[in-house]
Motif scaffolding. Structure first.
Motif, short mmCIF file in Angstrom:
data_model
loop_
_atom_site.label_atom_id
_atom_site.label_comp_id
_atom_site.label_asym_id
_atom_site.label_seq_id
_atom_site.Cartn_x
_atom_site.Cartn_y
_atom_site.Cartn_z
N THR A 148 -0.77 11.69 -0.17
CA THR A 148 0.28 12.06 -1.11
C THR A 148 1.07 13.18 -0.48
O THR A 148 0.49 14.18 -0.07
CB THR A 148 -0.32 12.54 -2.45
OG1 THR A 148 -1.15 11.49 -2.95
CG2 THR A 148 0.76 12.84 -3.47
N HIS A 186 3.21 8.02 -1.68
CA HIS A 186 1.80 7.70 -1.89
C HIS A 186 1.44 6.54 -0.98
O HIS A 186 2.09 5.50 -1.04
CB HIS A 186 1.52 7.29 -3.34
CG HIS A 186 1.91 8.33 -4.33
ND1 HIS A 186 1.06 9.33 -4.71
CD2 HIS A 186 3.07 8.53 -4.99
CE1 HIS A 186 1.69 10.11 -5.57
NE2 HIS A 186 2.91 9.64 -5.76
N PHE A 187 0.43 6.72 -0.18
CA PHE A 187 0.01 5.64 0.72
C PHE A 187 -1.50 5.52 0.65
O PHE A 187 -2.23 6.47 0.94
CB PHE A 187 0.46 5.97 2.15
CG PHE A 187 -0.06 5.00 3.18
CD1 PHE A 187 0.34 3.66 3.15
CD2 PHE A 187 -0.92 5.42 4.19
CE1 PHE A 187 -0.13 2.76 4.10
CE2 PHE A 187 -1.39 4.53 5.13
CZ PHE A 187 -1.00 3.19 5.10
N THR A 188 -1.98 4.36 0.22
CA THR A 188 -3.42 4.10 0.12
C THR A 188 -3.70 2.77 0.81
O THR A 188 -3.46 1.70 0.24
CB THR A 188 -3.88 3.99 -1.35
OG1 THR A 188 -3.29 5.08 -2.08
CG2 THR A 188 -5.38 4.05 -1.45
N ARG A 199 -8.58 3.82 5.07
CA ARG A 199 -8.59 4.95 4.13
C ARG A 199 -9.33 6.13 4.75
O ARG A 199 -8.96 7.27 4.56
CB ARG A 199 -9.24 4.53 2.81
CG ARG A 199 -8.39 3.56 2.00
CD ARG A 199 -8.76 3.57 0.53
NE ARG A 199 -10.14 3.15 0.29
CZ ARG A 199 -10.54 1.89 0.19
NH1 ARG A 199 -9.67 0.90 0.30
NH2 ARG A 199 -11.80 1.58 -0.02
N VAL A 229 -6.95 7.89 6.95
CA VAL A 229 -6.01 8.68 6.15
C VAL A 229 -6.68 9.96 5.68
O VAL A 229 -6.08 11.04 5.67
CB VAL A 229 -5.47 7.84 4.97
CG1 VAL A 229 -4.75 8.73 3.96
CG2 VAL A 229 -4.52 6.76 5.48
N ARG A 230 -7.98 9.85 5.35
CA ARG A 230 -8.69 11.06 4.93
C ARG A 230 -8.74 12.08 6.05
O ARG A 230 -8.57 13.28 5.84
CB ARG A 230 -10.11 10.70 4.45
CG ARG A 230 -10.74 11.85 3.68
CD ARG A 230 -12.23 11.71 3.39
NE ARG A 230 -12.66 10.38 3.05
CZ ARG A 230 -13.38 9.61 3.87
NH1 ARG A 230 -13.75 10.05 5.06
NH2 ARG A 230 -13.75 8.41 3.49
N ASP A 239 0.79 -1.24 0.00
CA ASP A 239 0.00 0.00 0.00
C ASP A 239 0.83 1.29 0.00
O ASP A 239 0.29 2.37 0.20
CB ASP A 239 -0.98 0.03 1.19
CG ASP A 239 -1.97 -1.13 1.15
OD1 ASP A 239 -2.19 -1.67 0.06
OD2 ASP A 239 -2.52 -1.50 2.21
N SER A 253 -7.56 13.24 2.14
CA SER A 253 -7.90 12.41 0.99
C SER A 253 -7.54 10.96 1.30
O SER A 253 -6.70 10.69 2.15
CB SER A 253 -7.15 12.92 -0.25
OG SER A 253 -6.51 11.89 -0.93
N GLU A 254 -8.20 10.02 0.62
CA GLU A 254 -8.00 8.61 0.95
C GLU A 254 -6.62 8.10 0.58
O GLU A 254 -6.19 7.05 1.05
CB GLU A 254 -9.08 7.74 0.28
CG GLU A 254 -10.43 7.95 0.90
CD GLU A 254 -11.41 6.85 0.56
OE1 GLU A 254 -11.11 6.05 -0.35
OE2 GLU A 254 -12.47 6.80 1.20
N THR A 255 -5.97 8.81 -0.31
CA THR A 255 -4.57 8.51 -0.60
C THR A 255 -3.74 9.64 0.00
O THR A 255 -4.00 10.80 -0.27
CB THR A 255 -4.31 8.44 -2.11
OG1 THR A 255 -4.96 7.27 -2.62
CG2 THR A 255 -2.83 8.33 -2.42
#
Ligand SMILES: [Zn+2]
Length: 907
Positions: A223, A201-203, A210, A213-214, A170, A219-221
């Motif tokens: 960056t 980038h981490f998703t 996710r 992270v948001r 991920d 955001s769900e990724t």
């Protein structure tokens, strides 16, 4: 389990921790043994097998001796250090003639080192007097740490990177343009230092992660741009993780190299490194295992983010915010999930089971000092156990450690881990038992009530002269005040607690008849009181609180009188027969102790407590513990804590400088709320525990729901509906923060504890209420009782709850739990009503892609003032329900009772 707040790789438990060099140097012949060990060190340094072998007694069997020496002596040794760690007299030898030692052997060759920790039995031959006469009779290797590497940045090679990509689960790091230096080990590249223009980038795979992270990054990724990063990996994975084709060798620039070395010096020691203190002053590094990976990424926006994949952990992927010390993501990798499924039990980490404690502790509350003696009866769970780790707070010094069966035992303090490694004299097979004895003392600060206390801004409410709250000394689940297992472990216990005159003690267990006993102190520092508590039913953890207490009341409460009445189906059938498997604890001892200023409050609470206990016992069929003691103490904020057998309740003084009205756990018009919540924890949280941090709602959501049921019983429907309304409001407001299943991590990233209470307590309770309305009262309470009895004195998870409810309901409930516990999304319903002469038609439509199971109350209001409620189970995307009516209808209301956690739109 205490939630893990640091990434897993930062500290590696050191079996060989050289931290405890307080080796027991007993009087007899220390020089002789020291000399023996010095000669061992010399033999290692010159790799002289014969010289080392000569340290053994001729009587020592040749085969194991040779194997031991062969293992220990390695070629081309540059340094060797031998350190004695512990010593006990050897059984069957004359005093001073034989010892059993724990010894560390450290050997270093070029860039590698290893440490062997061994048990040596040494003897002085009979009649010998010289210091060279000591000989090894038995040597056994206990542990070995192989593959310690001395690491540094390779100064001979610099790479230019263009669109270099580094992969982990991920995670992707891309260096668009920059310089790369490698960190070599004998096995290949184990690290990289990146300097330049990079992007991270981490998703996370799991949706809930996710969501976290948001919250963190918007955001769900995630960056984030970075200028420097440091990564570690197993050398065998270098080629597969790193796009080496994007690297080209260039001439080494001294300034860049210097920068790379600085980054390495700052980042490398944080992970996979060992502090060997007296064995070596240099940092030594372990190579990450296959699959393990670490990245320290200095992002511009978020500071240093640490990504770790650590395959040995139950949740093996983490992203950690170093500066603010917060877990952003923490979850099982796809590989781990497919191997073991979502649910896991922290007990699986444990090699042994604690069956019983006997603890004598003298408490000095003013000095916050404890002197303890503990006996732990332990049963081996592992197939074979040669050593075990027990937890005890670091400030507590162990002055004696042994077992009933074997006398004194060798042991080591593991540095900064609140733990002690105990070496067993023989390898114990599964199911065998041992009684450990530990004597310890030290200063230990009182633990707070933390989450179960409300939060509020400091703000003077009115001008009341400030009065300092009476102090109290609480030692409970987070204090490690007595030796215990690495995870909470149900065990019975006897506690004998001595406190100074003028103090009282409330602790886990039944107060013994005649307790407390007045003791005369020979040192004439005033008298002491001995309190004895015995817990014959297993407890998840042991606790005590010492303060200036006045006994307010002591009584016995009959539990099941009138249980057959009331609005809810009782455990006891109307004819008095018991449902199968039910044991009745038909009475419970109740006592109330209070700080002197709280006696009036205590007298007020006693009958409430009796009524609440009776009510809960009626719902479940029994009380799990034979007594309940309430300790009323003073604090700036209200709150409570409920270990088995007792509850502490914080009572704010009128002069408290805090306000807490806007907390999810405040319910006006229900003064017994805290008491009802805390007492429910005897059933939920204590008798039925939780498997790991994800499952804490089984404690908090259930306690909150029981408190709400009691509110309804004591005060009628109005306060109950008011609570439902508040549950719904908080659930709607905070559900975006994540699913109930995130446990303590709800609100953790933002440092907002309200979120945890809003979702675990209030949404958790609302979810139980919805389940009840879907299944009906009888089925719901039968399933609840089944769940309780199946998991009594065990740790349970959502999967166990689902199984119990499916068994009673005879139908699958996976979607219900999936949406409400594992998922964070809320249903959004559109509805339309049509009023006809004979019936009312209600149409529901679930908007969005997910279908929920959600019971909705539809209220028909008649023109003549009557009203009728119908529960419509909305379990499809579209549901049409026709409700017969028997008179002119004025209007139709939806979700008037707020029991459905959903948003509603009328079309
Ligand atoms: Zn609670």
């Amino acid at each position: 389990m205490s939630p893990r707040l640091v990434p897993p790789l930062v500290l590696i438990v050191l079996v060989v921790s050289a931290g405890d060099s307080r080796a027991q140097t007993t009087a007899a012949s220390p020089d002789g043994i020291l000399s023996l060990l010095n000669r061992a060190e010399q033999s290692l340094l010159v790799s002289n097998t014969d010289a080392f072998t000569a340290l053994f007694s001729p009587a020592a069997p040749a085969e194991p001796r040779e194997a031991f020496v062969r293992d220990l002596l390695i070629p081309e040794v540059k340094r060797a250090v031998v350190r004695e760690r512990d010593r006990v007299p050897l059984e069957g030898s004359l005093p001073g003639d034989g010892y059993r030692l724990i010894v560390d052997f450290f050997t270093e060759s070029h860039e590698r080192a290893r440490i062997v920790t061994a048990r040596l039995d040494v003897r002085k031959p009979h009649g010998a007097s010289g210091e060279h006469d000591w000989r090894i009779v038995v040597a056994e290797r206990l542990t070995v740490v192989e593959g310690l590497n001395r690491l540094s940045v390779n100064a001979d090679t610099q790479f230019a990177a263009r669109n270099l990509a580094i992969q982990a689960e991920d995670l992707q790091l891309v260096m668009h343009e920059g310089s790369v230096f490698v960190v070599d080990s004998a096995d290949g590249v184990t690290g990289l230092v990146l300097i330049g223009r990079g992007e991270m980038h981490f998703t996370p795979g799991p949706e809930a992660e996710r969501g976290q992270v948001r919250i963190f990054a918007g955001s769900e990724t995630l960056t984030a741009r970075f200028e420097t990063a440091f990564v570690r990996m197993n050398p065998a994975e270098y080629e597969s993780r790193v796009s080496t084709a994007n690297l080209s060798k260039v001439a080494v620039e001294p300034r860049r190299l210097r920068r790379a070395r600085e980054i390495f010096a700052q980042e490398a020691p944080k992970s996979f490194s060992l502090d060997l203190s007296d064995l070596s002053r240099e940092p030594w590094y372990l190579l990450p295992g296959f699959g393990d990976f670490l990245a320290e990424v200095r992002t511009k926006k978020h500071g240093t983010l640490t990504y770790a994949r650590s395959t040995s952990e139950a949740e093996d992927v983490t992203l950690f915010d170093r500066a603010r010390h917060r877990n952003i993501a923490l979850y099982a990798s796809a590989q781990k999930l497919s191997a073991r499924g979502r649910s896991y039990d922290e007990d699986e980490l444990s090699d042994y089971d604690i069956l019983d404690y006997q603890i004598d502790a003298a408490i000095s509350p003013e000095r916050e000092f404890i002197e303890g003696r503990a006996r732990m009866r332990i049963r081996v769970r592992a197939y074979a156990l040669a050593a075990l780790t027990i937890r005890l707070a670091d400030p507590l010094v162990v002055t004696g450690l042994g077992s009933v069966e074997h006398g004194r035992l060798l042991h080591l303090r593991v540095k900064n881990q609140n733990s002690i490694l105990v070496n067993l004299p023989t390898t114990m097979p599964r199911d065998s038992e041992i009684n450990l004895l530990i004597v310890y003392s030290g200063r230990l600060v009182s633990q707070g009530i933390d989450r179960e206390a409300l939060q509020g801004p400091p703000q003077r409410t009115e001008e009341v002269p400030f009065v300092a709250p009476e102090r109290n000394y609480l030692l409970s689940n987070r204090a490690f005040w007595h030796p215990q297992g690495q995870v909470t472990d149900y065990a019975t216990a006897t506690l004998r607690i001595t406190v100074p005159d003028g103090y009282g003690c409330v602790a886990s267990g039944d107060p013994a008849a005649g307790s407390p006993v007045q003791l005369k102190d020979a040192t004439a520092q005033g008298g002491k009181r001995l309190y004895v508590f015995s817990a014959s039913d297993p407890l998840r953890y042991l606790s005590l609180i010492v303060s200036r207490f006045v006994r307010v009341t002591q009584t016995t409460v009959p539990l099941l009188e009138g249980a057959a009445q009331g609005p809810l189906p009782p455990a006891v059938n109307v004819d008095g027969a018991l449902a199968p498997g039910f044991r009745i604890r038909d009475r419970i001892g109740l006592s109330v102790d209070a700080n002197p200023r709280q006696q009036g409050r205590g007298r007020e609470m006693a009958p409430w407590a009796a009524d609440i206990l009776r009510f809960y016992a009626g719902l479940i069929g029994e009380a799990p513990y034979s007594t309940m003691s309430l300790a009323l103490v003073e604090h700036d904020l209200p709150g409570g804590h409920s270990p088995g057998y007792f509850a502490v309740l914080n009572n704010p003084l009128p002069s408290t400088p805090f306000l807490w009205r806007n907390d999810p756990a405040v319910f006006s018009g229900f003064p017994e709320f805290f008491l009802a919540h805390e007492l429910a924890h005897q059933w939920w949280g204590q008798a039925v525990g939780w498997k790991n941090y994800h499952e804490q709602w089984i404690s908090e959501g259930f306690a909150q729901y029981f408190a709400a049921l009691y509110a309804q019983k004591a005060h009628g429907d109005e306060p109950f509906v008011e609570m439902l309304r508040q549950f719904r409001r908080w659930a709607l407001a905070e559900s975006d923060e994540g699913p109930i299943y995130l446990g303590y991590r709800l609100g953790h990233i933002r440092g907002e504890q309200k979120v945890f209470r809003a979702l675990l307590y209030n949404k958790g309770a609302a979810v139980l209420h919805m389940l009840r309305r879907l299944l009906g009262d009888e089925l719901f309470f039968n399933a609840l009782r089944r769940f309780y009895y199946e998991n009594k004195f065990r740790k349970a998870g959502t999967d166990d709850l689902q199984r119990a409810f499916e068994a009673e309901a005879g139908r699958p409930l996976a979607r219900f739990f999936e949406r409400w516990i594992y998922g964070a999304a809320l249903p959004h319903l559109r509805y339309a009503t049509t009023i006809g002469d004979r019936e009312v038609t209600v149409r529901f439509e679930q908007l969005g892609t997910l279908v929920f199971d959600i019971p909705v109350t539809v209220t028909v209001l008649y023109a003549d003032g009557r009203s009728a409620d119908v529960v419509v189970p909305v379990t499809e995307q579209k549901v049409v329900q026709k409700i017969p009516v028997d008179g002119p209808v004025r209007s139709v209301q939806v979700n008037r009772d707020s029991a459905a956690i959903a948003r509603f739109d009328q079309s």
